[in-house]
Design a protein around this motif. Structure first.
Motif, PDB file in Angstrom:
ATOM      1  N   ASN A 233       0.829  -1.207   0.000  1.00 34.55           N
ATOM      2  CA  ASN A 233       0.000   0.000   0.000  1.00 34.55           C
ATOM      3  C   ASN A 233       0.863   1.257   0.000  1.00 34.55           C
ATOM      4  O   ASN A 233       0.614   2.216  -0.733  1.00 34.55           O
ATOM      5  N   ILE A 234       1.905   1.235   0.860  1.00 30.24           N
ATOM      6  CA  ILE A 234       2.793   2.401   0.959  1.00 30.24           C
ATOM      7  C   ILE A 234       3.545   2.603  -0.355  1.00 30.24           C
ATOM      8  O   ILE A 234       3.648   3.727  -0.865  1.00 30.24           O
TER       9      ILE A 234
ATOM     10  N   SER B  86     -15.616   7.793  -4.421  1.00 34.69           N
ATOM     11  CA  SER B  86     -14.826   6.926  -3.546  1.00 34.69           C
ATOM     12  C   SER B  86     -15.586   6.565  -2.286  1.00 34.69           C
ATOM     13  O   SER B  86     -16.431   7.326  -1.810  1.00 34.69           O
ATOM     14  N   ALA B  87     -15.248   5.376  -1.748  1.00 39.53           N
ATOM     15  CA  ALA B  87     -15.852   4.887  -0.501  1.00 39.53           C
ATOM     16  C   ALA B  87     -14.751   4.250   0.342  1.00 39.53           C
ATOM     17  O   ALA B  87     -13.909   3.513  -0.185  1.00 39.53           O
ATOM     18  N   PRO B  88     -14.741   4.512   1.681  1.00 42.27           N
ATOM     19  CA  PRO B  88     -13.666   3.987   2.538  1.00 42.27           C
ATOM     20  C   PRO B  88     -13.846   2.524   2.933  1.00 42.27           C
ATOM     21  O   PRO B  88     -12.943   1.944   3.512  1.00 42.27           O
TER      22      PRO B  88
ATOM     23  N   GLU C  86     -16.564   7.209 -18.021  1.00 43.78           N
ATOM     24  CA  GLU C  86     -17.492   6.364 -17.279  1.00 43.78           C
ATOM     25  C   GLU C  86     -17.396   6.633 -15.774  1.00 43.78           C
ATOM     26  O   GLU C  86     -16.388   7.138 -15.279  1.00 43.78           O
ATOM     27  N   ARG C  87     -18.488   6.239 -15.091  1.00 44.45           N
ATOM     28  CA  ARG C  87     -18.544   6.452 -13.638  1.00 44.45           C
ATOM     29  C   ARG C  87     -17.955   5.235 -12.928  1.00 44.45           C
ATOM     30  O   ARG C  87     -18.341   4.094 -13.198  1.00 44.45           O
ATOM     31  N   ILE C  88     -17.057   5.482 -11.992  1.00 42.06           N
ATOM     32  CA  ILE C  88     -16.350   4.422 -11.271  1.00 42.06           C
ATOM     33  C   ILE C  88     -16.594   4.577  -9.773  1.00 42.06           C
ATOM     34  O   ILE C  88     -16.488   5.690  -9.226  1.00 42.06           O
ATOM     35  N   LEU C  89     -16.909   3.459  -9.124  1.00 47.02           N
ATOM     36  CA  LEU C  89     -16.975   3.418  -7.657  1.00 47.02           C
ATOM     37  C   LEU C  89     -15.665   2.817  -7.157  1.00 47.02           C
ATOM     38  O   LEU C  89     -15.354   1.656  -7.453  1.00 47.02           O
ATOM     39  N   LEU C  90     -14.885   3.594  -6.415  1.00 52.21           N
ATOM     40  CA  LEU C  90     -13.587   3.154  -5.898  1.00 52.21           C
ATOM     41  C   LEU C  90     -13.717   2.861  -4.405  1.00 52.21           C
ATOM     42  O   LEU C  90     -14.143   3.725  -3.632  1.00 52.21           O
ATOM     43  N   VAL C  91     -13.345   1.639  -3.984  1.00 45.42           N
ATOM     44  CA  VAL C  91     -13.477   1.208  -2.587  1.00 45.42           C
ATOM     45  C   VAL C  91     -12.095   0.808  -2.071  1.00 45.42           C
ATOM     46  O   VAL C  91     -11.487  -0.143  -2.577  1.00 45.42           O
TER      47      VAL C  91
ATOM     48  N   PRO D 297      -6.528   5.299   3.541  1.00 45.60           N
ATOM     49  CA  PRO D 297      -6.836   6.666   3.077  1.00 45.60           C
ATOM     50  C   PRO D 297      -5.875   7.211   2.030  1.00 45.60           C
ATOM     51  O   PRO D 297      -6.303   7.797   1.033  1.00 45.60           O
ATOM     52  N   VAL D 298      -4.553   7.024   2.236  1.00 45.31           N
ATOM     53  CA  VAL D 298      -3.572   7.557   1.283  1.00 45.31           C
ATOM     54  C   VAL D 298      -3.767   6.912  -0.076  1.00 45.31           C
ATOM     55  O   VAL D 298      -3.752   7.576  -1.121  1.00 45.31           O
ATOM     56  N   LEU D 299      -3.977   5.611  -0.084  1.00 41.65           N
ATOM     57  CA  LEU D 299      -4.152   4.888  -1.340  1.00 41.65           C
ATOM     58  C   LEU D 299      -5.468   5.265  -2.001  1.00 41.65           C
ATOM     59  O   LEU D 299      -5.562   5.325  -3.234  1.00 41.65           O
ATOM     60  N   LEU D 300      -6.495   5.528  -1.210  1.00 42.63           N
ATOM     61  CA  LEU D 300      -7.790   5.936  -1.753  1.00 42.63           C
ATOM     62  C   LEU D 300      -7.648   7.260  -2.507  1.00 42.63           C
ATOM     63  O   LEU D 300      -8.148   7.403  -3.639  1.00 42.63           O
TER      64      LEU D 300
END
Length: 663
Positions: free
Chosen positions: A309-310, A573-575, A545-550, A554-557
């Motif tokens: 992730n980092i 985006s969603a956490p 296009e519309r994208i839902l990002l989950v 937080p940094v990666l989001l």
């Protein structure tokens, strides 16, 4: 009269093949079940509960009724616990409770009183099975009936007491006792109060590698000096002279075995019973090492996942900064520093792949390939890696069989072995790389913990100083290294071991003062060869296009949102997965990009919820773990898996791929 309609179509041959395969599997299952049920012990699996008395049996093998006089459905752990002999309860119950509370292995001997009134001595051996996150799942073990062995020991000891205390028919009794003692597999010594050897049976003489003439009549310290025998032996002998019994284990250097000693006071001095427990301790140590390595692997996989992730964030933001600089936004003088950050990120990416490879949690991309191509492609790189004072000699078989592996990981195997060989040849030498086709017999395969059949071998041989015998068993252990601090991570050979075994292969090492050979075995694949050359593809374009990002990091989001937004996508985006479902109830999305491992609800569970409510939704799963956390049946044209860390181009390519795929 009943009639049966004729079939309206010819049965599909594939159906027959599936039925035959199912029948074969059922037959094999029955065969193995029969083997287990006929083993002379009770194999069991049980749950682990805070209160061990409430543990439940998950499985009991067929010998349970013969050993415990209980039908299998009644042989619950709580019922067996009620059968423990009253004299053993205070010793056994706490051991059970502690093993359950701490989720640790159990090894203990005790007596049971069966429903038929029989007293049975059992050896209970259990180990704990953990899941991928280190959580204890259940205990697996066996109950071995050791009644005959224990009764023989008790009878022998009682006979010795009778021999010392009863003088009626002394000569006959002595003759019978000696005959019994001589037939024992355990060693027996008798000492007088001056600690002179009065008697030793044949097993005792063999255990200490002395003749009876070297023992009888001698003081124990004359034969085994006190500093050699050890403080425990001296203390136990003196305690027995004072009337106290004791038990302890000691490693006997002369023969290289571990011996369990039981010292007892006798009317004339001391009796010592001794048993070689080396094999039992070796098996227990192997179990502990396996559990330790499994735990290290799980820990390393978790660390690598978090580190991914980092690294993804480092590489992503470096990419943004370099792109902004190329567009004229910002001073050019900082470009070298940002490029250095990106290079460090790439190096960190390689390190996490190494960690995942040794812990066998790496996401592989296997394809059918010719190992000769990989060897020849890597040879030039290896020469630069190991230096000009080492000559590389490559020997490949022209008709080499195909294998299914990840080509980049085979290159990693070659590089790690080459570096290891280079360090073994500081003054130069020869590094030989060979490929070959081999057929492993059942005996050869069993020695390598593999299955008999056809394999391709990849051998790397150096002319270095060889590996000392005393450390050869440790060379594949993670973080084990013979190099001084700062010169080695101890991950090189562990990584090789992880990659080979993750590719369903095996590995062996041959070493002598003239050099070392590491030979890897890869199973032959019957599939058609797939070219290793990647076709040139245009840089993936973005979209609207519309994208839902989950993503729960937080940094990666934020970073992944920007990656997609910069390419024109409309990103929401969603956490976590719960928030994602709430958004989906009021918004429509063309594709969902989701992390796989998240609290509350995993990405896989989120996909299941979407399948129920929005079945046409397309998915891109992202994770630093392997496909094992995601059922591969979920993947296809409209669902892809992307490994962390990833670049902006790789992410956009995955999203564009599922969007453009036909329904």
């Amino acid at each position: 009269m009943h009639t049966h309609p004729l079939p309206t179509s010819i049965p599909d041959p594939d159906d027959d093949a599936q039925k035959r395969e199912a029948e074969t599997l059922r037959a094999e299952g029955a065969h193995y079940r029969s083997l287990v049920d006929n083993l002379p012990l009770v194999i069991y699996s049980r749950t682990i509960e805070p209160d061990s008395s409430s543990s439940r049996a998950l499985y009991m093998s067929g010998q349970v009724e013969a050993v415990l006089d209980l039908p299998a459905h009644e042989a619950q752990p709580g019922r067996v616990r009620e059968m423990i002999h009253p004299d053993d309860v205070d010793r056994v119950a706490p051991a059970y409770d502690e093993a359950n509370r701490l989720a640790q292995p159990l090894s203990i001997d005790y007596r049971l009183i069966t429903p038929l009134g029989r007293t049975v001595w059992v050896h209970d051996e259990a180990r704990i099975v953990f899941d991928d996150h280190g959580k204890p799942l259940h205990a697996q073990g066996y109950l071995l009936d050791i009644t005959a062995q224990r009764l023989a020991e008790i009878e022998t000891e009682q006979a010795l007491v009778r021999e010392q205390t009863a003088r009626v028919d002394a000569e006959t009794t002595r003759e019978e006792i000696i005959k019994t003692v001589e037939s024992m597999s355990d060693a027996f010594f008798s000492f007088d109060r001056d600690l002179r050897f009065l008697y030793a049976n044949a097993s005792a003489a063999a255990m200490v590698q002395r003749t009876l003439e070297e023992l009888i009549g001698k003081v124990v310290w004359d034969v085994f000096p006190e500093e050699t025998a050890g403080a425990a032996s001296a203390a136990a002998l003196r305690a027995a002279l004072s009337g106290e019994s004791s038990e302890f284990e000691q490693f006997y250097e002369r023969t290289g075995v571990t011996i369990e000693f039981r010292h007892h006071p006798s009317p004339n001095g001391v009796w010592v019973f001794a048993r070689d427990v080396s094999e039992r301790r070796r098996l227990e140590e192997s179990l502990r090492q396996a559990q330790k390595l499994e735990a290290i692997g799980q820990l390393t996989g978790g660390i690598a996942h978090d580190f991914n992730n980092i690294v993804t964030a480092i590489m992503g933001y470096s990419e943004f900064a370099l792109r902004d600089l190329s567009d004229g936004h910002g001073p050019e003088r900082i470009q070298p520093e940002i490029e250095a950050i990106q290079t460090a990120g790439e190096r960190a990416r390689e390190l996490t792949q190494q960690l995942l490879a040794f812990s066998r949690q790496q996401v592989l991309q296997p394809r059918v390939l010719d190992l000769n191509d990989v060897v020849l492609k890597t040879e030039r790189l290896l020469q630069r890696l190991i230096g000009e004072n080492i000559r590389i000699a490559t020997s490949t078989v022209p008709d080499l069989a195909r294998v299914k592996c990840d080509a980049s990981q085979i290159e990693q195997v070659l590089m790690n072995l080459a570096v290891n060989a280079r360090d073994a040849m500081p003054d130069g030498g020869t590094l030989a790389i060979e490929t070959a086709n081999v057929e492993l017999t059942h005996g050869e395969a069993e020695r390598l913990s593999m299955v008999a059949g056809s394999y391709v071998t990849l051998s790397v041989t150096d002319t270095g100083e060889g590996i000392p015998d005393e450390i050869r068993s440790q060379i594949f252990e993670p973080f084990f290294t013979t190099k001084e601090v700062g010169r080695g991570t101890g991950l090189g050979l562990a990584t090789v071991h992880g990659i080979v075994h993750q590719s369903k292969g095996g590995i062996e090492v041959e070493s002598s003062p003239a050099g070392t050979t590491v030979r890897s075995f890869f199973p032959v694949s019957a599939e058609a060869l797939v070219t290793t050359e990647e076709p040139d593809r245009p840089t993936p374009s973005g979209g609207t296009e519309r994208i839902l990002l989950v993503e729960d990091e937080p940094v990666l989001l934020r970073m992944t949102t920007e990656m997609l937004s910069r390419q024109g996508f409309d990103v929401i985006s969603a956490p976590d997965s719960v928030a994602a479902l709430e958004l989906a109830s009021v918004e429509q999305f063309d594709v969902v990009v989701t992390d796989v491992v998240m609290p509350k609800m995993s990405g896989a569970e989120l996909a299941d919820r979407f399948a129920e409510r929005f079945p046409k939704t397309r998915f891109v799963f992202i994770s630093g773990y392997t496909h094992e956390v995601l059922d591969e049946r979920r993947l296809g044209p409209t669902a892809r898996f992307l490994t962390k860390p990833f670049s902006s181009a790789e992410l956009v390519d995955a999203v564009r791929g599922v969007l453009d795929a036909p329904a």
